[in-house]
Design an enzyme around this catalytic site. Structure first.
Site, PDB file in Angstrom:
ATOM      1  CD  GLU A 173       4.682   1.194  28.509  1.00 18.41           C
ATOM      2  OE1 GLU A 173       4.780   1.073  27.140  1.00 18.41           O
ATOM      3  OE2 GLU A 173       3.964   1.900  28.961  1.00 18.41           O
ATOM      4  CD  GLU A 292       6.249   5.332  30.391  1.00 14.88           C
ATOM      5  OE1 GLU A 292       5.332   5.701  29.925  1.00 14.88           O
ATOM      6  OE2 GLU A 292       7.223   4.613  30.291  1.00 14.88           O
TER       7      GLU A 292
HETATM    8  O1  AHR Z   1       6.110   8.004  27.467  1.00 16.20           O
HETATM    9  C1  AHR Z   1       6.021   7.779  26.180  1.00 16.20           C
HETATM   10  C2  AHR Z   1       6.110   6.023  26.099  1.00 16.20           C
HETATM   11  O2  AHR Z   1       4.928   5.442  26.477  1.00 16.20           O
HETATM   12  C3  AHR Z   1       7.149   5.334  26.857  1.00 16.20           C
HETATM   13  O3  AHR Z   1       8.197   5.023  25.936  1.00 16.20           O
HETATM   14  C4  AHR Z   1       6.501   3.930  27.039  1.00 16.20           C
HETATM   15  O4  AHR Z   1       6.862   3.271  28.145  1.00 16.20           O
HETATM   16  C5  AHR Z   1       4.950   4.191  27.076  1.00 16.20           C
HETATM   17  O5  AHR Z   1       4.194   3.445  26.122  1.00 16.20           O
END
Ligand code: AHR
Length: 511
Positions: A173, A292
């Protein structure tokens, strides 16, 4: 009553089921590692501190690949802190989550844990505060057989054989201003390209994931992917996607339709990848790692029950974002998995975030029990039964109205065909909050012999859509047999309760 006809033709397949689609994520965040998978002294922990009650649930859930060690955490992490004798490892501040990191758990512990859990490792490197040198050293430490500084250090630290980690994320990210070491697309693109080059010089067999947008709402979404891939296209194999969904202001109808957003998000990223491919006259194909995704109720940084996210005190494993998932959330998780599976020709990796306690399908308490959240079930069944080929669906459904997406299909589905086992698996949700649904499944090219299994997750008698599994009622939401399902005139007919997710396995012969 919503009615849908689904046609699955034997000759129309999308792709082989990418087994890495059923991935998960272990971040050094909150209680995912500490008191999640690892808790020395817990009555069910083994001599390494691995909680066996959690391990049993992980194996039952069946993730195939696990991303580690972050997440936002990785952008400030020194991987060297987590190797070597535990008593010599430094205690550090984790700026991403305002926590104290003891480093008691590190790379060797995760490799041992992953081997026992029978999952592939997807290792993320720090491109926030670090860069090319740390990245290539880590690949050498993990994958080089021996006879060099870093590989011999691994051997000295107890691992004679290389870890042979194939899958690597080039940071996390980095488009997000919240990220430690946040970068512009051009800054990140160049760093990722050079890191990738150096890592592949150490081990040319590795596969690499470039960072895509943190979510679809990012102001740089689209241009970020374009710039990053323009720099990295030849060096990387995947670009990442992240998305979290939640119900806003009681608008369950829109929430249940968020798979529509996921579909559009994936299609957008595919377009960008292919535009860069065409412009650069590349022949190789870059695909997507949706590394994610989940339901996450983002209540801001400080909440009543979890005040330490912006707290003044520093804790080693604070309770962070320990969402409790309801029947509604579980149905949404099912539909998000449908979207990923339908796009399995281009989404070749996906990781539900996260595995234990932190927005997770598995919960555990320190010194106490571990249990399955409602969202455990769609993941577990799809990971087990989605085998063979992803089938193209022709789905004609009655509609439900939503504020966010207008009219959407009341019935949502995905399907796979395992030719070897002679099984067709249909994963199907009824988004209607009030009405049962009816589905008629036509199977040209197949002969449906019998229903091998049929289960449904729905609101149990006397419950409501907010029902969830909690410590003192751990099995309130679970799969139950689907009552009304059968084969008539070669068609599979089924009735789905309002707000439900179901899985039906059919014994088929290829006609
Ligand atoms: O999964 C929680 C968080 O969400 C992670 O650390 C990040 O990559 C995302 O913003």
């Amino acid at each position: 009553m919503p009615y849908a006809t689904i046609t699955i033709d034997r000759d129309f397949t999308v792709a082989d089921v990418p087994r890495r689609l059923f991935g998960s994520f272990v971040e050094h965040m909150g209680r995912c590692v500490y008191t999640g998978i690892y808790e020395p002294g817990h009555p069910r922990a083994d001599e390494r501190g691995f909680r066996q009650d959690v391990m049993e649930l992980v194996k039952e859930m069946g993730p195939t690949v696990i991303r580690y060690p972050g997440g936002n955490f990785v952008s400030g992490y020194r991987w060297e802190d987590g190797v070597g004798p535990q008593e010599d490892r430094p205690v550090r501040i984790d700026g991403a989550w305002h926590s104290i990191e003891t480093n008691a758990f590190g790379l060797h512990e995760f490799v041992d844990w992953a081997r026992e859990a029978e999952v592939e490792i997807m290792e993320a490197i720090n491109l926030g505060t670090r860069g090319v040198e740390a990245a290539r050293s880590l690949v050498e430490y993990a994958n080089h057989p021996g006879g060099t500084y870093w590989s011999d250090l691994r051997r000295k630290n107890g691992a004679e054989d290389p870890f042979d980690i194939k899958l690597w994320c080039l940071g996390n990210e980095l488009d997000g201003p919240w990220q430690i070491g946040h970068k512009t697309a051009a800054e990140y693109g160049r760093l990722a390209q050079e890191s990738a080059k150096a890592m592949k010089l150490v081990d040319p067999t590795i596969e690499l994931v470039a960072v895509g947008s943190s979510n679809r709402q990012m102001p740089t979404f689209g241009s970020w992917e374009h710039t990053v891939l323009t720099h990295t296209y030849e060096e990387v194999d995947y670009v990442s996607m992240h998305a979290y969904y939640q119900e806003h202001d009681g608008d369950a109808a829109s929430f249940l339709a968020e798979g529509v957003d996921m579909d559009a998000f994936i299609d957008g990223v595919i377009s960008t990848i292919d535009a860069v491919k065409a412009a650069g006259k590349h022949t190789k194909q870059v695909n997507i790692s949706f590394d994610e995704w989940n339901v996450w109720y983002q209540r801001g940084l400080e909440t009543e029950d979890q005040p330490h996210q912006v707290a003044r005190d520093w804790k080693t494993h604070p309770r962070l974002i320990e969402d409790t998932y309801s029947v509604t959330d579980a149905v949404v998780v099912g539909t998000l998995l449908h979207s990923l599976l339908r796009h399995g020709d281009r989404v070749r990796i996906a990781n539900q975030a996260q595995l234990v306690n932190v927005i997770a399908p598995i919960r555990s308490e320190e010194g106490g029990p571990a249990w399955r959240q409602a969202s455990f079930w769609p993941f577990a069944r799809m990971a087990a039964l989605a085998r063979g080929q992803i089938m193209q669906l022709s789905l004609v459904s009655d509609q439900v109205s939503t504020k966010k997406f207008g009219e959407v299909d009341a019935v949502d589905a995905a399907a796979t065909w395992d030719e070897e086992r002679g099984k067709l698996a249909l994963f199907v949700a009824n988004r209607s909050l009030e009405e049962d649904g009816e589905v008629s499944l036509k199977l040209p090219g197949f002969t449906a012999r019998s229903i091998a299994s049929a289960e449904v997750l729905c609101v149990p008698e006397g419950g409501d859509r907010h029902l969830a599994n909690v410590e003192d009622n751990q099995d309130a939401v679970t799969l139950v047999p689907l009552q009304e399902v059968g084969i008539q005139d070669g068609r599979v007919q089924l009735k789905l309760p309002a707000l439900s997710w179901a899985v039906v396995e059919i014994d088929v012969e290829s006609a």
